[in-house]
Every structure is written in C-alpha cells, then in structure tokens.
Design a protein around this motif. Structure first.
Motif, PDB file in Angstrom:
ATOM      1  N   PRO A   1       0.806  -1.228   0.000  1.00  0.00           N
ATOM      2  CA  PRO A   1       0.000   0.000   0.000  1.00  0.00           C
ATOM      3  C   PRO A   1       0.835   1.271   0.000  1.00  0.00           C
ATOM      4  N   LYS A   2       1.992   1.238   0.645  1.00  0.00           N
ATOM      5  CA  LYS A   2       2.866   2.411   0.652  1.00  0.00           C
ATOM      6  C   LYS A   2       3.445   2.665  -0.736  1.00  0.00           C
ATOM      7  N   LEU A   3       3.794   1.565  -1.434  1.00  0.00           N
ATOM      8  CA  LEU A   3       4.302   1.724  -2.798  1.00  0.00           C
ATOM      9  C   LEU A   3       3.229   2.310  -3.710  1.00  0.00           C
ATOM     10  N   ILE A   4       2.014   1.804  -3.575  1.00  0.00           N
ATOM     11  CA  ILE A   4       0.917   2.308  -4.395  1.00  0.00           C
ATOM     12  C   ILE A   4       0.660   3.785  -4.100  1.00  0.00           C
ATOM     13  N   GLN A   5       0.738   4.152  -2.833  1.00  0.00           N
ATOM     14  CA  GLN A   5       0.543   5.558  -2.485  1.00  0.00           C
ATOM     15  C   GLN A   5       1.631   6.427  -3.099  1.00  0.00           C
ATOM     16  N   GLY A   6       2.887   5.944  -3.052  1.00  0.00           N
ATOM     17  CA  GLY A   6       3.990   6.727  -3.593  1.00  0.00           C
ATOM     18  C   GLY A   6       3.961   6.833  -5.105  1.00  0.00           C
ATOM     19  N   ILE A   7       3.495   5.784  -5.794  1.00  0.00           N
ATOM     20  CA  ILE A   7       3.532   5.769  -7.255  1.00  0.00           C
ATOM     21  C   ILE A   7       2.241   6.306  -7.862  1.00  0.00           C
ATOM     22  N   TYR A   8       1.098   5.922  -7.299  1.00  0.00           N
ATOM     23  CA  TYR A   8      -0.188   6.272  -7.890  1.00  0.00           C
ATOM     24  C   TYR A   8      -0.989   7.281  -7.077  1.00  0.00           C
ATOM     25  N   GLY A   9      -0.488   7.640  -5.909  1.00  0.00           N
ATOM     26  CA  GLY A   9      -1.171   8.647  -5.116  1.00  0.00           C
ATOM     27  C   GLY A   9      -2.420   8.157  -4.420  1.00  0.00           C
ATOM     28  N   VAL A  10      -2.608   6.836  -4.335  1.00  0.00           N
ATOM     29  CA  VAL A  10      -3.763   6.268  -3.636  1.00  0.00           C
ATOM     30  C   VAL A  10      -3.383   6.101  -2.169  1.00  0.00           C
ATOM     31  N   LYS A  11      -4.104   6.753  -1.290  1.00  0.00           N
ATOM     32  CA  LYS A  11      -3.740   6.766   0.119  1.00  0.00           C
ATOM     33  C   LYS A  11      -3.796   5.364   0.717  1.00  0.00           C
ATOM     34  N   ALA A  12      -2.732   5.011   1.434  1.00  0.00           N
ATOM     35  CA  ALA A  12      -2.672   3.706   2.082  1.00  0.00           C
ATOM     36  C   ALA A  12      -3.595   3.686   3.298  1.00  0.00           C
ATOM     37  N   PRO A  13      -4.269   2.562   3.554  1.00  0.00           N
ATOM     38  CA  PRO A  13      -5.120   2.465   4.745  1.00  0.00           C
ATOM     39  C   PRO A  13      -4.302   2.632   6.018  1.00  0.00           C
ATOM     40  N   ALA A  14      -4.970   3.099   7.052  1.00  0.00           N
ATOM     41  CA  ALA A  14      -4.302   3.305   8.337  1.00  0.00           C
ATOM     42  C   ALA A  14      -3.857   1.974   8.931  1.00  0.00           C
ATOM     43  N   THR A  15      -2.758   2.021   9.657  1.00  0.00           N
ATOM     44  CA  THR A  15      -2.239   0.840  10.348  1.00  0.00           C
ATOM     45  C   THR A  15      -2.514   0.970  11.845  1.00  0.00           C
ATOM     46  N   PRO A  16      -2.495  -0.112  12.602  1.00  0.00           N
ATOM     47  CA  PRO A  16      -2.183  -1.478  12.201  1.00  0.00           C
ATOM     48  C   PRO A  16      -3.324  -2.115  11.414  1.00  0.00           C
ATOM     49  N   ARG A  17      -2.964  -3.000  10.468  1.00  0.00           N
ATOM     50  CA  ARG A  17      -3.945  -3.615   9.592  1.00  0.00           C
ATOM     51  C   ARG A  17      -4.461  -4.908  10.223  1.00  0.00           C
ATOM     52  N   ASN A  18      -5.341  -4.772  11.180  1.00  0.00           N
ATOM     53  CA  ASN A  18      -5.911  -5.948  11.831  1.00  0.00           C
ATOM     54  C   ASN A  18      -6.807  -6.745  10.890  1.00  0.00           C
ATOM     55  N   ASP A  19      -7.304  -6.098   9.841  1.00  0.00           N
ATOM     56  CA  ASP A  19      -8.085  -6.843   8.859  1.00  0.00           C
ATOM     57  C   ASP A  19      -7.216  -7.854   8.126  1.00  0.00           C
ATOM     58  N   LEU A  20      -5.962  -7.488   7.824  1.00  0.00           N
ATOM     59  CA  LEU A  20      -5.060  -8.417   7.158  1.00  0.00           C
ATOM     60  C   LEU A  20      -4.628  -9.534   8.102  1.00  0.00           C
ATOM     61  N   ALA A  21      -4.466  -9.212   9.374  1.00  0.00           N
ATOM     62  CA  ALA A  21      -4.151 -10.253  10.350  1.00  0.00           C
ATOM     63  C   ALA A  21      -5.272 -11.283  10.398  1.00  0.00           C
ATOM     64  N   GLU A  22      -6.506 -10.812  10.256  1.00  0.00           N
ATOM     65  CA  GLU A  22      -7.646 -11.724  10.261  1.00  0.00           C
ATOM     66  C   GLU A  22      -7.666 -12.581   9.001  1.00  0.00           C
ATOM     67  N   ILE A  23      -7.400 -11.985   7.849  1.00  0.00           N
ATOM     68  CA  ILE A  23      -7.426 -12.729   6.591  1.00  0.00           C
ATOM     69  C   ILE A  23      -6.303 -13.769   6.546  1.00  0.00           C
ATOM     70  N   PHE A  24      -5.095 -13.369   6.958  1.00  0.00           N
ATOM     71  CA  PHE A  24      -3.926 -14.232   6.776  1.00  0.00           C
ATOM     72  C   PHE A  24      -3.559 -15.067   7.997  1.00  0.00           C
ATOM     73  N   LEU A  25      -3.856 -14.610   9.212  1.00  0.00           N
ATOM     74  CA  LEU A  25      -3.323 -15.256  10.408  1.00  0.00           C
ATOM     75  C   LEU A  25      -4.359 -15.967  11.270  1.00  0.00           C
ATOM     76  N   THR A  26      -5.598 -15.545  11.255  1.00  0.00           N
ATOM     77  CA  THR A  26      -6.594 -16.188  12.107  1.00  0.00           C
ATOM     78  C   THR A  26      -7.741 -16.798  11.318  1.00  0.00           C
TER      79      THR A  26
END
Length: 568
Positions: free
Chosen positions: A328-353
């Motif tokens: 998301p940081k790369l996308i923000q830097g290259i395309y100007g799309v704001k990265a979601p706020a961290t911590p990304r607990n949604d990703l922890a849910e998708i990948f870890l739990t």
C-alpha cells in the motif's frame, strides 16, 4: 438456538459478500505481484522443491470430497530437454492439514519419488519413439512415487507405492495422446482417495511486470500473462471431508487450514538419488499466495520458508509486516492512492486467524477460521499463516474470479480455486476492501489478466494438460489430440506498441534469429540423425502393460470403505 446462530452467521456472511460485491460492480481487476515463483533467494536456486502455488477447494463434481493441489518447479519451458523436469528424488513433498487451529499438522500427505532411467550410456533421449502408454518401453526415463499419510501425529503409513508419474510432455511426435497418459497417472485408492503426480500447465495467471515499479508506474505494462505457456509439476489428492475434518465430523467442524512444504536432507550428497525421511529440514513453504512474495521482506524470505506455522505468531517482524505491509505504501507513492491506516488488523484476520468474529477482528463475519469449529479448544488456537477452507460452503455453478469480494463465498480467501484471481483479490485486500466494501477505482483496470490462458478440467486433477512448443514464439497451445478437459488455446500474438489498460491478455513473440549457413547445415545433419534414431527405436520397441500403483496399509477414517463409498 443453533438455528438462530446459523441464521446470524449466514446473514453476516451475506452482508459481507453484498458489501464487497457492491464495490466490484462495474469495475475491472487490479494487479499485484506473483505467487511463490522464485520468491526467496535460496529456493530460487533449488527449483525442484520451489513450491509455486497451493489450491484447496470442495470438489465441484464430487460432493463431500476436498481437493488439494500443490505445484512445484516454476517456469518450466516445454522444450527444456533432454532431461526435462523430474521431481527431486532426494526430497519429500508434503500437503499439511490443521483442523483444530493449533497451527500444527493433524493430517500430512507425503510424496517421495523414484527414478527409472534406462538411458545409461546409450542415448541422451527422454524417449526413443512414440509413447502411447504410461509404461511404454519407448519412455526411457520415468518416475514413480510412494504416498504415505499420517493422522494426529501418528507414524506415516504407506497408502500406495510405485504409482506412476505423468511424464514431462515432450511434444506431439513423442506423445501423440498425452491426455491418455494423464488419465493413466490418476490412481484411485480404497476410501475414495484419488491421487496424481505429474506435469501440468501452470494455472497461475498474472502480469509479472508488477516488479517494474508496479506496472511501469502508469499501468501501461499490463495484459501479458507472464506464466502463459509455462508448465509446473503437480501433486494432487482428493479425499472425503471426514478424513481432514476435526473428529471426522465436517458438519460440526467444517474449517481446515492447509499449506504445502518441501523438505531436503540436512546434508545433501551430490549424485544421491534417494533419501531417508529422517533428519530432514524444511526448505519451502506455501499457504496463502503472495505472502512470502510481496508481504515478507527479502531478508526474512528464506527464514519464512523454513518456519513452521506454529512459530509465526512469535516472529514479530513477520506479524509486523502483515499489519503494516509494504505494497500500500508503494501504491501511495507511485499512484497517489492513500494507504489504509495501520495497524492492519483486517489483514491479520485474513492471513493469520481466518475470518471470524471470535478473534476480535474488524471483519464482522464467521467464514473460515478453525475457531468456528464446534470442537476446537479456543485456548489452544494459535494465529498462523495458512490457506483456510470452510468445507460447508458448497461450490457454485458459476464461480466468480474475485471470490468473496464478489459475494462468491467459496472463492479465495476461503480456500483457493484454480480460477480465483488472487492477484486482484489480494491487492484489493491490501488496499482495505474487506473493511470498506469498495474496490480502489484508480487501480481497477489492473494487469488485464483475468483468467488462465488454458481451460481447466472438470474432474480430478482439474489442472490443464501441459503446454507444448516454445514459450517465446507463441506456440504453447496443446495439440488437437487433447481431451476436452483441457481445451486448446490459440497461439498468442504480440501486443500493440500502445496497449490499452483493458486490453485482452496477450504475450510477446520473440524476434526471428538469422542463422548462418554452417549452423543450419549442422542442425540439419543432427535432425537427420535424430529422425533415423527415432525410426529405428519405433521399429524395435516392445510393449508392457501399464503399471498400476500397489495400495498398502489402508488408513482410517475412510480407508476401511470401498472407493465408491459416499463420505459422511
């Protein structure tokens, strides 16, 4: 009381699907990186055990059975002879299942491979005439395998030995009916198991120019299926739900987690062709696609490949990368799309739990966490990276490539089907789609690769037949003798100079090389010699009946039943 909980769970899942589907409507795909092809420095140097992708899904044509597919050896160019692409004989290939959520395998299926090489000092050829059966004497190099299984930490027991491996597909002259060879390489065991090992088309699809600063920094480098025309080596198994479900009860405990590993001897000796299953070390690991590729930083990739899932939660840098990803940081830097706020607990849910309301994550639905199993001990649950599948979600007649994002709850991240566009799904997840219910419109056009370049099969092992012909000149489509399960794909052409973001998938064609007269004459002489050798071999060949695998030591819970028993 149970019916009330069931209605609430169904309502929550439906709401999740509808919310995300609303974001999908009218939008195209988005792009990200590759799956696990050459994703870590050490494994890139050892392709025979490089696990490229793992798939897990409820079998669409066989209710009550789950299919698991693991692929190895990335970027197999079909013309890569004379040795082509055998499985390693000094390695162990595993598919692991965790059904109680402690991040340790409760079921392990283990493949070991063996060579039968008749070439010796007489020839360099893989075959010395047309190969019309899996045991044809013209096939000078072949492999067989032993499949073992372990349940609940018990000792491994052999389910089959000397099962045939589908050979590398040399070409139409050498293997005029490869579909027949594929069929002969599918073995059915007591208890309804089906197993397969052999070469197949690489089912993963994407444009790998994502690494050129995310598709050239302006989304112009899109539309080319980088893996189109390449093959992989596949191991696959289909088993009843009860063989992988906690307490053999898929109704009370429908959620499982799976990952594949490859192991090598701690000390390798050059020239050693067999291996003991003792003193092995894990060298490759794969569950969810793209995690080690684009989430884990380079300095941790080799360590991740050697790490068992039950250690994931204790490795702070890995957890930190999930909750604060780089993409998301790369996308923000290259395309100007704001990265979601961290911590990304949604990703922890998708990948870890897994997606569940029982872990306190932001996604308010119960989909694919072992915590949702009725017989799980919550205190023993351990967050870990693996591909999770809810077996109770029935296959749909019309799968949507965006899976859960499009309201198709049997799709990724609830398991992974061959047709799931995991590149698009995961990028949108990284950009927060699971929280907002909306896709990022600025990236909606994406890599313009929405499907595999080969049609998948409708029955086990489902993967398409291997490609033939050179990747670099657009002749990788199969020959007309293929079965309908793997449709022929027309040759691809080079893209125009200014390609539209929404252009159909294409691949580049190589420039023709001009050879001098000496090289042409030499190659002509070699061709004549090879043709003569093939004709002599054809005339002298002798045939043997196809060798079938030898089942041994059937295992519970399904092994006591016949192969046609309906699973519980």
């Amino acid at each position: 009381m149970r019916s009330t909980r069931t209605r609430r769970r169904g309502t929550a899942l439906a709401a999740l699907g509808l919310a995300l589907a609303a974001g999908v409507a009218g939008l195209g795909p988005s792009g990200a990186g590759a799956s696990s092809h050459r994703e870590a420095p050490l494994i890139a140097a050892d392709p025979a055990v490089d696990n490229t992708d793992v798939y897990a899904f409820a079998s669409p044509d066989r209710p009550g059975y789950a299919t698991f597919v693991a692929n190895f050896i990335p970027f197999e160019e079909p013309n890569g002879g004379p040795n082509f692409y055998p499985f390693a004989t000094d390695a162990v290939y595993n598919i692991n299942i965790d059904n109680n959520g402690d991040a340790r395998p409760d079921v392990v299926y283990r493949w070991t491979f063996h060579n039968i090489d008749k070439r010796g000092g007489s020839t360099f050829l893989y075959n010395n005439g047309p190969v019309t059966s899996i045991a044809d004497e013209n096939l000078l190099f072949r492999q067989t395998y032993t499949l073992q299984a372990s349940f609940h930490g018990g000792p491994f027991q052999t389910r089959v030995s000397n099962a045939p491996v589908a050979p590398s597909r040399v070409g139409p002259a050498s293997m005029p009916d490869y579909a027949k060879l594929r069929d002969q390489a599918v073995t059915t065991l007591p208890g309804g198991w089906k197993i397969f090992a052999g070469q197949a088309d690489d089912p993963f699809f994407l444009d790998l120019r994502v690494f050129d600063l995310l598709y050239g920094g302006n989304l112009k480098e899109v539309g080319q299926d980088t893996l189109g025309g390449y093959n992989v080596n596949t191991i696959a198994i289909q088993v009843p739900f009860k063989d992988v479900a906690l307490n053999a009860d898929a109704k009370r405990n429908p959620v499982i987690g799976t990952w594949s590993t490859a192991e090598r001897p701690r000390v390798r000796i050059t020239g050693k062709t067999t291996t003991s299953t003792k003193d092995l070390v894990q060298v490759s690991r794969l569950g969810n696609p793209l995690v080690n590729e684009v989430v884990v930083p380079s300095g941790l990739k080799d360590a991740f490949n050697a790490l068992p899932p039950d250690k994931d939660a204790s490795v702070a840098p890995v957890v930190a990368r999930v909750k604060d990803p780089e993409v998301p940081k790369l996308i923000q830097g290259i395309y100007g799309v704001k990265a979601p706020a961290t911590p990304r607990n949604d990703l922890a849910e998708i990948f870890l739990t897994g997606i569940t309301t029982k872990a306190g994550g932001p996604i308010k639905a119960d989909l694919n966490s072992q915590l949702n199993n009725a017989d799980v001990n919550p205190s023993a649950f351990r967050p870990s990276e693996m591909l999770r599948l809810n077996l109770s979600v029935k296959p749909t007649a019309k799968p949507n490539r965006l899976g859960v994002l499009a309201g198709d709850l049997q799709g990724f991240p609830n398991g992974r089907r061959l047709t799931d566009d995991v590149v698009d799904i995961e990028l949108q997840a990284l950009e927060g789609a699971a929280q907002t219910g909306k896709l990022v419109s600025a990236l909606a056009a994406g890599d313009a690769v929405n499907a595999n370049d080969r049609a998948f099969g409708t029955s086990f092992p489902y993967v398409a037949l291997p490609n033939v012909g050179a990747v670099n000149n657009g002749t990788s489509a199969g020959n007309p003798s293929q079965s309908s399960a793997a449709a022929v794909t027309p040759a691809r052409s080079a893209p125009p100079a200014e390609q539209s973001v929404r252009a159909a998938p294409v691949a580049y064609s190589a420039h023709d090389d001009t050879m001098n007269t000496v090289i042409t004459a030499t190659l002509g002489a070699v061709a004549v010699a090879l043709a003569t050798l093939l004709i002599v071999g054809w005339l002298m060949r002798r045939r043997r009946p196809a060798a079938a695998g030898t089942p041994q030591n059937p295992l519970p819970p399904s092994a006591a039943s016949g192969p046609d028993e309906s699973p519980a």
